[in-house]
Motif scaffolding. Structure first.
Motif, mmCIF file in Angstrom:
data_model
loop_
_atom_site.group_PDB
_atom_site.id
_atom_site.type_symbol
_atom_site.label_atom_id
_atom_site.label_comp_id
_atom_site.label_asym_id
_atom_site.label_seq_id
_atom_site.Cartn_x
_atom_site.Cartn_y
_atom_site.Cartn_z
ATOM 1 N N VAL B 55 43.915 31.515 22.734
ATOM 2 C CA VAL B 55 44.271 33.084 24.427
ATOM 3 C C VAL B 55 44.212 34.884 23.246
ATOM 4 O O VAL B 55 45.024 34.520 22.350
ATOM 5 N N SER B 56 43.568 35.075 24.248
ATOM 6 C CA SER B 56 43.610 36.855 23.415
ATOM 7 C C SER B 56 43.802 37.252 24.804
ATOM 8 O O SER B 56 44.274 36.979 26.118
ATOM 9 N N PHE B 57 43.432 38.533 25.038
ATOM 10 C CA PHE B 57 43.655 39.432 26.286
ATOM 11 C C PHE B 57 42.663 40.232 26.713
ATOM 12 O O PHE B 57 40.744 39.850 26.047
ATOM 13 N N CYS B 58 41.935 40.052 28.060
ATOM 14 C CA CYS B 58 40.567 40.653 28.548
ATOM 15 C C CYS B 58 40.600 42.327 28.718
ATOM 16 O O CYS B 58 41.770 42.943 28.901
ATOM 17 N N SER B 59 39.113 42.320 28.194
ATOM 18 C CA SER B 59 39.075 43.936 27.478
ATOM 19 C C SER B 59 39.137 44.170 29.066
ATOM 20 O O SER B 59 39.022 45.937 28.840
ATOM 21 N N VAL B 60 39.289 44.247 29.779
ATOM 22 C CA VAL B 60 38.649 45.153 31.599
ATOM 23 C C VAL B 60 40.729 44.834 31.644
ATOM 24 O O VAL B 60 41.105 46.038 31.840
ATOM 25 N N CYS B 61 41.221 43.542 32.258
ATOM 26 C CA CYS B 61 42.452 43.749 32.420
ATOM 27 C C CYS B 61 43.618 43.874 31.950
ATOM 28 O O CYS B 61 44.253 43.716 32.448
ATOM 29 N N CYS B 62 43.415 43.667 30.667
ATOM 30 C CA CYS B 62 44.253 43.504 30.050
ATOM 31 C C CYS B 62 45.356 42.487 30.092
ATOM 32 O O CYS B 62 46.541 41.907 29.174
ATOM 33 N N ASN B 63 44.320 41.266 31.088
ATOM 34 C CA ASN B 63 45.642 40.009 30.952
ATOM 35 C C ASN B 63 45.662 39.410 30.224
ATOM 36 O O ASN B 63 44.422 39.236 29.544
ATOM 37 N N PRO B 69 35.270 38.882 29.849
ATOM 38 C CA PRO B 69 36.602 39.117 30.645
ATOM 39 C C PRO B 69 37.060 37.765 31.372
ATOM 40 O O PRO B 69 36.403 37.193 30.990
ATOM 41 N N CYS B 70 38.693 38.238 31.739
ATOM 42 C CA CYS B 70 39.537 37.050 32.125
ATOM 43 C C CYS B 70 38.076 36.426 33.658
ATOM 44 O O CYS B 70 37.377 36.686 34.161
ATOM 45 N N HIS B 71 39.038 35.145 34.166
ATOM 46 C CA HIS B 71 38.552 34.213 35.268
ATOM 47 C C HIS B 71 38.369 35.315 36.578
ATOM 48 O O HIS B 71 37.525 35.534 37.232
ATOM 49 N N VAL B 98 50.222 34.124 45.850
ATOM 50 C CA VAL B 98 50.694 35.144 47.054
ATOM 51 C C VAL B 98 48.941 35.181 48.005
ATOM 52 O O VAL B 98 48.243 35.909 47.518
ATOM 53 N N ASP B 99 48.898 35.057 49.031
ATOM 54 C CA ASP B 99 47.584 35.068 49.617
ATOM 55 C C ASP B 99 46.957 36.318 49.633
ATOM 56 O O ASP B 99 46.082 36.071 49.764
ATOM 57 N N GLU B 100 48.390 36.846 50.393
ATOM 58 C CA GLU B 100 47.914 38.509 50.914
ATOM 59 C C GLU B 100 47.645 39.439 50.021
ATOM 60 O O GLU B 100 46.239 40.367 50.499
ATOM 61 N N PHE B 101 47.356 38.765 48.548
ATOM 62 C CA PHE B 101 46.772 39.513 47.793
ATOM 63 C C PHE B 101 45.121 39.226 46.985
ATOM 64 O O PHE B 101 45.233 38.144 46.709
ATOM 65 N N ASN B 102 44.109 39.278 46.604
ATOM 66 C CA ASN B 102 42.862 38.928 47.252
ATOM 67 C C ASN B 102 42.247 39.765 46.033
ATOM 68 O O ASN B 102 40.700 39.831 45.486
ATOM 69 N N GLY B 103 42.311 41.611 45.174
ATOM 70 C CA GLY B 103 42.098 41.971 44.256
ATOM 71 C C GLY B 103 41.597 41.481 42.941
ATOM 72 O O GLY B 103 42.356 40.669 42.486
ATOM 73 N N LEU B 104 42.106 42.485 42.250
ATOM 74 C CA LEU B 104 41.493 42.367 40.958
ATOM 75 C C LEU B 104 43.284 42.939 40.061
ATOM 76 O O LEU B 104 44.031 43.448 41.176
ATOM 77 N N PHE B 105 43.565 42.680 39.083
ATOM 78 C CA PHE B 105 44.589 43.473 38.275
ATOM 79 C C PHE B 105 44.241 44.156 37.487
ATOM 80 O O PHE B 105 43.244 44.630 36.830
ATOM 81 N N HIS B 106 46.046 44.779 36.853
ATOM 82 C CA HIS B 106 45.985 45.885 35.495
ATOM 83 C C HIS B 106 47.136 45.052 35.344
ATOM 84 O O HIS B 106 48.165 45.476 35.769
ATOM 85 N N VAL B 107 46.771 44.807 33.555
ATOM 86 C CA VAL B 107 48.436 44.612 33.336
ATOM 87 C C VAL B 107 48.426 45.393 31.746
ATOM 88 O O VAL B 107 48.100 45.994 31.137
ATOM 89 N N LEU B 108 49.980 45.654 32.597
ATOM 90 C CA LEU B 108 50.061 47.315 31.456
ATOM 91 C C LEU B 108 50.429 46.614 29.825
ATOM 92 O O LEU B 108 50.536 47.376 29.206
ATOM 93 N N GLY B 109 51.377 45.469 29.494
ATOM 94 C CA GLY B 109 51.752 44.966 28.727
ATOM 95 C C GLY B 109 53.279 46.303 28.207
ATOM 96 O O GLY B 109 53.535 45.832 27.619
ATOM 97 N N ILE B 125 47.674 52.117 29.554
ATOM 98 C CA ILE B 125 47.310 53.146 30.793
ATOM 99 C C ILE B 125 45.743 53.500 30.630
ATOM 100 O O ILE B 125 44.917 53.735 31.165
ATOM 101 N N LYS B 126 45.121 54.381 29.397
ATOM 102 C CA LYS B 126 44.257 54.316 28.999
ATOM 103 C C LYS B 126 42.644 53.503 29.515
ATOM 104 O O LYS B 126 41.790 53.623 30.535
ATOM 105 N N GLU B 127 43.149 52.524 29.548
ATOM 106 C CA GLU B 127 41.724 51.129 30.053
ATOM 107 C C GLU B 127 41.819 50.885 31.201
ATOM 108 O O GLU B 127 40.722 50.603 31.987
ATOM 109 N N LEU B 128 43.150 51.795 32.888
ATOM 110 C CA LEU B 128 43.610 51.096 33.717
ATOM 111 C C LEU B 128 42.639 52.191 34.235
ATOM 112 O O LEU B 128 41.512 52.684 35.056
ATOM 113 N N LEU B 129 42.519 53.494 33.500
ATOM 114 C CA LEU B 129 42.125 54.546 33.690
ATOM 115 C C LEU B 129 41.170 54.740 33.825
ATOM 116 O O LEU B 129 39.930 55.603 34.613
#
Lengths: 198, 198
Positions: B55-63, B69-71, B98-109, B125-129
């Motif tokens: 287990v490590s971190f996805c370089s895109v969403c940091c999850n 990148p993660c699944h 939750v079915d309501e949400f079907n987008g991507l995530f970004h994990v701040l840590g 935050i840099k990764e998010l921007l």
């Protein structure tokens, strides 16, 4: 749940099977383990391997031990003429912290429970009887003061008394710090029955 | 405590360091592990090794992820134009159910917490921007509705809004099943502020 990290999901599933640990607590613990430094997390893996490889049962007192006989049974500072009978290793550990007791233990590995199909042959009773000889002056029965623990105590007392050995039962009464007002009637009955003169 | 089984003692000590697990619970868990079949106990050792190695971190969403990148980031069924910003991987996992949400995530840590010395540079935050471009239609900020989570949300909104991207905050109000009578006044204020027309 963690579709990106199958091993975390497996960790959560494993932890959630532990008694008293629900899925949310398991998830919290898994993330804690995930955040630990690698060597600290892997230490648990090593400890579990150690526990499984090294720990077995003492052939004398049936307590868990890494040696056979265990350190308690071979400790020269202990009185060898008193045996305290308990249900589980945890009970022996709890009593061992008390300075009052300095004798040996015998771990039954459970208590008589006909409803669960646990009879005398499922407990280490044969092993207990094999330890009893004329050098033993007292057997303290410290099974839990619940219905099945009491039944186990009575059963053991009936077996051991005819051998001419003193058999005692730990006192049941109000725990220190308790409120008479809130105590249940069975405990109060026991407290009265077990009253002692000043 | 278990002078006959040092490895059990080590197991108890390790478990007692986990958050929310005291010494008594740790002892109970250790005995449970001791009673498990060897292969089941050793499975935990393997899982922990797996978790630490894979287990490590996805370089895109940091999850957390076993792939990069993660699944979630590579899932073709997900909307790529909505990013939901959360504090921790557990928050993403909760929202993902939750079915309501079907987008991507970004994990701040984590969240901004000056008192603990956690500033913007300690979060992803840099990764998010870096992920924000004209293909992103909305950023949902789902940090926890507590003082520091709100501050983090405000901070992010101020950064992202000037880029011309819609920034939203998850609703704060009464949880479903709650009692108005027992709700705190801050929650009630938020519930009133966030009221919607029928």
């Amino acid at each position: 749940m963690f579709n990106s990290a199958e091993s975390v999901e497996r960790l959560v599933n494993w932890l959630a099977r532990l008694p008293g640990i629900g899925r949310k607590t398991a998830t919290r613990l898994a993330f804690h383990i995930l955040k630990l430094p690698a060597e600290e997390a892997l230490e648990l893996a090593d400890i579990i391997r150690d526990v499984k490889e090294k720990v077995s049962f003492c052939s004398v007192c049936c307590n868990i031990s890494e040696t056979d006989p265990c350190h308690t049974c071979t400790d020269p500072k202990r009185r060898k003429d008193i045996i305290c009978v308990v249900e589980e290793p945890m009970d022996a550990a709890a009593l061992d912290k008390v300075d009052e007791f300095n004798g040996l233990f015998h771990v039954l590995g459970g208590r008589l429970s006909p409803l669960d199909g646990i009879g005398p042959d499922d407990l280490k009773i044969k092993e207990l009887l094999a330890r009893l000889n004329d050098k033993i002056s007292e057997v303290i029965i410290a099974t839990n003061p619940q219905v099945e623990g009491e039944a186990t105590a009575t059963y053991l007392a009936r077996l051991i008394k005819p051998m001419g050995i003193k058999v005692t039962r730990i006192a049941r009464g109000l725990p220190v710090g308790a409120d008479l007002e809130y105590a249940d009637s069975v405990t109060l009955t026991r407290a009265l029955e077990g009253r002692q003169e000043f």
